[in-house]
Motif scaffolding. Structure first.
Motif, PDB file in Angstrom:
ATOM      1  N   LEU A 679      -0.355   5.847 -10.973  1.00  0.00           N
ATOM      2  CA  LEU A 679       0.605   6.167 -12.023  1.00  0.00           C
ATOM      3  C   LEU A 679       1.454   4.940 -12.303  1.00  0.00           C
ATOM      4  O   LEU A 679       1.974   4.304 -11.375  1.00  0.00           O
ATOM      5  CB  LEU A 679       1.496   7.327 -11.572  1.00  0.00           C
ATOM      6  N   TRP A 680       1.612   4.610 -13.587  1.00  0.00           N
ATOM      7  CA  TRP A 680       2.349   3.409 -13.988  1.00  0.00           C
ATOM      8  C   TRP A 680       3.352   3.747 -15.083  1.00  0.00           C
ATOM      9  O   TRP A 680       3.043   4.475 -16.028  1.00  0.00           O
ATOM     10  CB  TRP A 680       1.385   2.346 -14.517  1.00  0.00           C
ATOM     11  N   GLY A 745       3.192   5.034  -8.250  1.00  0.00           N
ATOM     12  CA  GLY A 745       2.644   5.786  -7.139  1.00  0.00           C
ATOM     13  C   GLY A 745       1.168   6.071  -7.297  1.00  0.00           C
ATOM     14  O   GLY A 745       0.539   5.759  -8.320  1.00  0.00           O
ATOM     15  N   ASN A 746       0.599   6.688  -6.260  1.00  0.00           N
ATOM     16  CA  ASN A 746      -0.823   7.006  -6.207  1.00  0.00           C
ATOM     17  C   ASN A 746      -0.990   8.527  -6.276  1.00  0.00           C
ATOM     18  O   ASN A 746      -0.803   9.224  -5.282  1.00  0.00           O
ATOM     19  CB  ASN A 746      -1.435   6.456  -4.910  1.00  0.00           C
ATOM     20  N   PHE A 794      10.763  12.988  -9.687  1.00  0.00           N
ATOM     21  CA  PHE A 794       9.308  13.087  -9.641  1.00  0.00           C
ATOM     22  C   PHE A 794       8.692  11.807  -9.092  1.00  0.00           C
ATOM     23  O   PHE A 794       7.795  11.846  -8.233  1.00  0.00           O
ATOM     24  CB  PHE A 794       8.764  13.377 -11.042  1.00  0.00           C
ATOM     25  N   PHE A 795       9.181  10.656  -9.561  1.00  0.00           N
ATOM     26  CA  PHE A 795       8.671   9.391  -9.049  1.00  0.00           C
ATOM     27  C   PHE A 795       8.902   9.283  -7.533  1.00  0.00           C
ATOM     28  O   PHE A 795       8.032   8.825  -6.783  1.00  0.00           O
ATOM     29  CB  PHE A 795       9.340   8.214  -9.763  1.00  0.00           C
ATOM     30  N   ARG A 796      10.065   9.708  -7.098  1.00  0.00           N
ATOM     31  CA  ARG A 796      10.367   9.640  -5.667  1.00  0.00           C
ATOM     32  C   ARG A 796       9.443  10.557  -4.862  1.00  0.00           C
ATOM     33  O   ARG A 796       9.006  10.205  -3.759  1.00  0.00           O
ATOM     34  CB  ARG A 796      11.825  10.008  -5.421  1.00  0.00           C
ATOM     35  N   SER A 797       9.152  11.732  -5.415  1.00  0.00           N
ATOM     36  CA  SER A 797       8.272  12.656  -4.699  1.00  0.00           C
ATOM     37  C   SER A 797       6.857  12.101  -4.596  1.00  0.00           C
ATOM     38  O   SER A 797       6.169  12.309  -3.581  1.00  0.00           O
ATOM     39  CB  SER A 797       8.267  14.018  -5.400  1.00  0.00           C
ATOM     40  N   VAL A 798       6.396  11.383  -5.629  1.00  0.00           N
ATOM     41  CA  VAL A 798       5.060  10.781  -5.575  1.00  0.00           C
ATOM     42  C   VAL A 798       5.015   9.696  -4.505  1.00  0.00           C
ATOM     43  O   VAL A 798       4.069   9.624  -3.708  1.00  0.00           O
ATOM     44  CB  VAL A 798       4.670  10.206  -6.949  1.00  0.00           C
ATOM     45  N   LEU A 799       6.061   8.845  -4.451  1.00  0.00           N
ATOM     46  CA  LEU A 799       6.092   7.796  -3.440  1.00  0.00           C
ATOM     47  C   LEU A 799       6.223   8.375  -2.038  1.00  0.00           C
ATOM     48  O   LEU A 799       5.681   7.811  -1.070  1.00  0.00           O
ATOM     49  CB  LEU A 799       7.243   6.834  -3.725  1.00  0.00           C
TER      50      LEU A 799
END
Length: 914
Positions: A679-680, A745-746, A794-799
């Motif tokens: 994800l970018w 994130g991945n 959301f970004f934090r949860s992905v990381l």
């Protein structure tokens, strides 16, 4: 016994209502499935529609002629419904076989012989649809043979039967948009419609049995007691009947196309909006049929009545552009700021106010012709079938003429005016061929003949003066507050495309409000090409799904590519972009390496056998009709099949038009096809962001040295006007690629986050239904997009679900280089803090990002322990770093945010309802 007979008649009418319902659901599914196979272009849709209507016309004519020899019409009607069922099941068997062979035809004919390919699409559609349509077309003539014993009862009874069937079709259209596919899926809806046809067949077969035949005999109407001389005086020659039947179908379907295009200028343009327009149109036609039956029972003179109907319909049709322009406040967005129920209510009321009157009168004209045909020598079924076949043929040509000729030659407003003029011309001919005087004499009203002659003349005068729609603008512009100027507009069956100048910038938009892009966000649009291409080690062949201004696709030419293929659905977009955006497109319209296709990109990828190293999907708004198919499982599978070894697919998603639920569905569907998904971020704009889902079929890790080398080359040769972000001053390590700041994130390793979201498939396009509702909820302030703090969470949860430290995709990065990932999230959060007026918090976040990036940098005295990216912003204040540098970082961040805001301004304004 009389009550039993009345009940039997009501039963048959009920069966014909259900027949219309079933037929419309089947038609909706057929049109959708063939648009996925043949593409969503206007030509493909026209070929499919023409094949269906040709089948109906042939069925009406054939079964109408055979009806004279049918002794048990109800049983014949039952067999016709069985034919629909069998042919519908045959479609299930033939369609996959056709799809398997279609790719070969497309690969050989798409570019060298596009006209031949359209002809083949028509032929294939005929094979798939005509058998079922042939049986559908025979139902009205055969039932008319049962209902009407004598031709003199045609005008009283057949319009009622026709209206009931049309009303069933209207409810079928409503169910096919709002109820059945969301619950059953399209395959389930299709099977339900076929099962309904089977149930209708069984019921009609039982009613037509020997025991029921005697009971139903009295249901058939006996001829009214009208003198033969009176019938002869009211008769129209067969040539007139045929001509008016054809003209009625031509005008009605042409107007449906034009009115749909008219409303598309001011609507959300989701599947629901189109369904509301269609339902209002069909219900008004059904009401017109009932009115025609009522008029037939009034014993009015036929020709004067027809002249009045033609003139009245023409004037009401000519009034629709003026009324539409007034009710929409000059092409303003309809239902802006309203939630879902209020939006539908507003749309429904506007459609009724504008379309119900003219469509109702249009709907009277054709059924009333059966009244004019009562004195003919033909049998009821043959007369009904013959006129219905001509009406359907007119409908085919009307829809084709409106979509491919009238809109381009005359424009929307003039085309509507021209169709109104056709009806006035027909009325004038009726009054000048010595037919009207005879009818007037029959009524003993000698003053009626001159009035009939005068009516169409006055109509033409009004059409050319007070009702002249040619003066109305095609595109809404705001020359006062936004300094907008319309440079050029082109109207076609697929949309109205316009180039608008706002200040010093150019923009291109479709259907009045939907902006495809502008020069204001030149650099940000280029990133949508740069980022995916940098992630591939050696991209030779690149495919762009969607073009817009061409700025994004043109940026690909700054990379060492050998071929760039761009598919854009609207040919007018390509032409206007080439004319106005050439200076901004980096040679896209001149470079021999580029192929521009006026084609549905999904269709091309599904049909071609070409392979690409990088495929890039444009920003597609999920709620817009047809766009859900670009986020479907089947589409992603087609893309995966078209990737060369080591290739990647980047699908950009506009988070400013997507909720967490929609993104979850898109991401889960994406990861179901691509095992390796990263994800970018596309920018540092938390209130108007975009993200890219980048999918691979292999597990190739990121090559930082290659990315850095090509990124430096791009920076050295940057196109003038490219936006520079905060990474220019934040990144102190010359060996850390700036692109890593945008890594979010991945998703492939964070599958648990997506497990609860539904897949979006062609059969169950959940996104198509949920996104449209979400858009209206957001416009009303009851629901928010995935922006701001929820997006950061959301970004934090992905990381957290896929930690950077052990990410296989980042395996070749040094530990210090990986610190760019949390630093990028801090920069993103700093942008939000600054937008909310918290400059101190923004500087603290930038300071933490800077510390994370410099902790282990060569020559830095503060070596740290390598995990400073996880520290609190309060651990060290911004004063530990150069305040002047932090201010420059913040200014750079603001500059990027301001640039993105300007780039998205028009698009967000359109999508959120003006």
């Amino acid at each position: 016994m009389r009550d039993i007979r009345r009940g039997a008649m009501v039963t048959v009418f009920g069966l014909f209502f259900l027949s219309g319902f079933s037929a419309l659901v089947l038609q909706v599914v057929w049109m959708r499935e063939l648009s996925l196979l043949f593409g969503a272009t206007a030509q493909a849709a026209a070929a499919t529609l023409a094949a269906f209507f040709l089948g109906l016309a042939a069925g009406s004519a054939y079964w109408g002629r055979r009806s004279r020899r049918i002794t048990r019409p109800l049983r014949s009607y039952a067999l016709l419904e069985v034919g629909v069922l069998v042919a519908g099941l045959g479609y299930f068997l033939l369609a996959p076989a056709f799809a398997a062979q279609y790719g070969t035809l497309y690969s050989h004919l798409a570019e060298p012989a596009p006209g031949l390919l359209v002809g083949i699409k028509l032929l294939l559609a005929l094979v798939l649809l005509s058998p079922a349509a042939l049986f559908m077309g025979g139902t009205l003539p055969v039932l008319s043979a049962w209902l009407v014993r004598h031709p003199a009862a045609l005008g009283r009874l057949v319009p009622l039967l026709y209206g009931v069937n049309t009303a069933g079709a209207a409810i079928g259209a409503l169910s096919a948009a709002f109820l059945l596919p969301p619950i059953l899926g399209y395959d389930g809806s299709y099977l339900l419609a076929l099962a309904l046809a089977g149930g209708i067949a069984l019921s009609a077969w039982w009613l037509g049995g020997r025991g029921s035949a005697q009971m139903l005999e009295g249901v058939q109407a006996s001829p009214p007691q009208v003198p033969a001389v009176a019938l002869a005086a009211e008769a129209l020659p067969q040539a007139w009947l045929r001509g008016l039947a054809f003209l009625s179908g031509f005008v009605a379907l042409a107007l449906e196309v034009l009115w749909t295009r008219m409303f598309a200028q001011v609507l959300q343009n989701s599947v629901y909006s189109y369904a509301v327009i269609l339902v209002v149109f069909l219900l008004a036609l059904a009401a017109g049929s009932f009115v025609a039956g009522w008029l037939a029972r009034r014993r009015l003179p036929v020709v004067p009545t027809l002249v009045g109907l033609l003139c009245g319909a023409a004037l009401l049709v000519a009034l629709t552009p003026q009324l539409f322009f007034w009710l929409t406040d000059g092409l303003g967005y309809l239902g802006a700021g309203r939630d879902w129920p209020d939006y539908l209510r507003t749309l429904g009321l506007a459609a009724v106010a504008i379309l119900a009157g003219p469509t109702l009168v249009l709907g009277v004209v054709f059924p009333y012709l059966w009244k004019a045909a009562e004195a003919g020598a033909r049998s009821p079924g043959e007369q009904v079938g013959g006129l219905l076949a001509l009406n359907t043929l007119g409908a085919i040509l009307g829809s084709l003429a409106a979509g491919f000729l009238l809109l381009e030659w005359l424009g929307l407003w003039r085309a509507i005016q021209w169709l109104a003029g056709l009806y006035l011309a027909a009325a004038m001919l009726l009054t000048t061929l010595a037919v009207a005087p005879a009818a007037a004499g029959l009524c003993a009203r000698p003053w009626l003949a001159p009035m009939l002659v005068l009516a169409p003349v006055l109509g033409f005068l009004l059409l050319l003066s007070a009702l002249d729609a040619g003066r109305l603008p095609v595109v809404r512009t705001d020359s006062v507050q936004r300094a907008e100027t319309l440079l050029e507009a082109r109207e076609g069956g697929a949309g109205t495309v316009a180039v608008v100048r706002r200040g010093e910038h150019l923009g291109i938009k479709v259907d009045n409000h939907y902006t495809l892009g502008s020069t204001r966000g030149h650099g940000l649009q280029q990133r949508q090409a740069h980022f995916p291409l940098l992630l591939h080690p050696a991209p030779d062949r690149v495919f762009f799904l969607g073009m817009g201004t061409g700025i994004t696709a043109g940026a690909a030419l700054a990379h060492p590519v050998k071929e760039v293929v761009v598919a854009e659905l609207l040919g007018d977009v390509i032409d206007l972009a080439a004319e106005y955006f050439r200076p901004y497109a980096n040679g896209l319209f001149e470079d021999p390496q580029v192929r521009l296709l006026a084609e549905d990109g999904r269709h091309h990828l599904g049909a071609t056998d070409e392979a690409y190293d990088v495929i890039i999907g444009d920003l597609f708004v999920p709620w817009k009709r047809g766009n859900a198919a670009l986020y479907s499982l089947e589409h992603f599978q087609h893309v995966a099949e078209r990737l060369a070894p080591g290739g990647l697919f980047a699908q950009w998603v506009p988070l400013y038009q997507v909720t967490a639920q929609e993104l979850g569905s898109i991401a889960r569907t994406f990861t179901a096809v691509f095992p390796h998904v990263t994800l970018w971020r596309g920018d540092f704009l938390p209130e108007g962001p975009i993200v890219a889902l980048v999918g691979r079929l292999d597990a190739a890790p990121l090559e930082p040295a290659a990315v850095l080398r090509r990124a430096r080359a791009l920076r050295a040769d940057a196109v003038a006007g490219d936006a520079r972000g905060p990474q220019d001053s934040v990144l102190p390590d010359p060996d850390t690629p700036p692109l890593l700041l945008y890594y979010a994130g991945n998703l492939g390793r964070a599958a648990d986050l997506l497990a609860g979201y539904p897949l979006n498939t062609d059969d169950r396009p959940r996104l198509q239904f949920s996104a449209a509702r979400a858009q209206r909820a957001e416009a009303a302030g009851r629901r928010g997009w995935l922006v701001g703090e929820p997006l950061i969470d959301f970004f934090r949860s992905v990381l957290a679900a896929a930690p950077v430290a052990d990410a296989p995709y980042l395996a070749r990065l040094a530990p210090q280089q990986r610190q760019a990932v949390p630093a990028g999230l801090d920069i993103f959060a700093a942008s939000l803090a600054d937008a909310q007026g918290d400059a101190e918090g923004a500087q603290a976040l930038l300071a933490r990002a800077s510390r994370a990036l410099t902790a282990n940098a060569p020559g830095n005295p503060d070596t740290g322990d390598g995990d400073s990216g996880n520290r609190d912003a309060g651990d060290r204040g911004p004063g530990d770093l150069d305040p002047g540098r932090l201010r420059r970082d913040l200014e750079a961040l603001r500059a990027e945010r301001d640039a993105a805001i300007k780039a998205l301004e028009q698009r967000i304004e359109r999508l959120q309802g003006g």
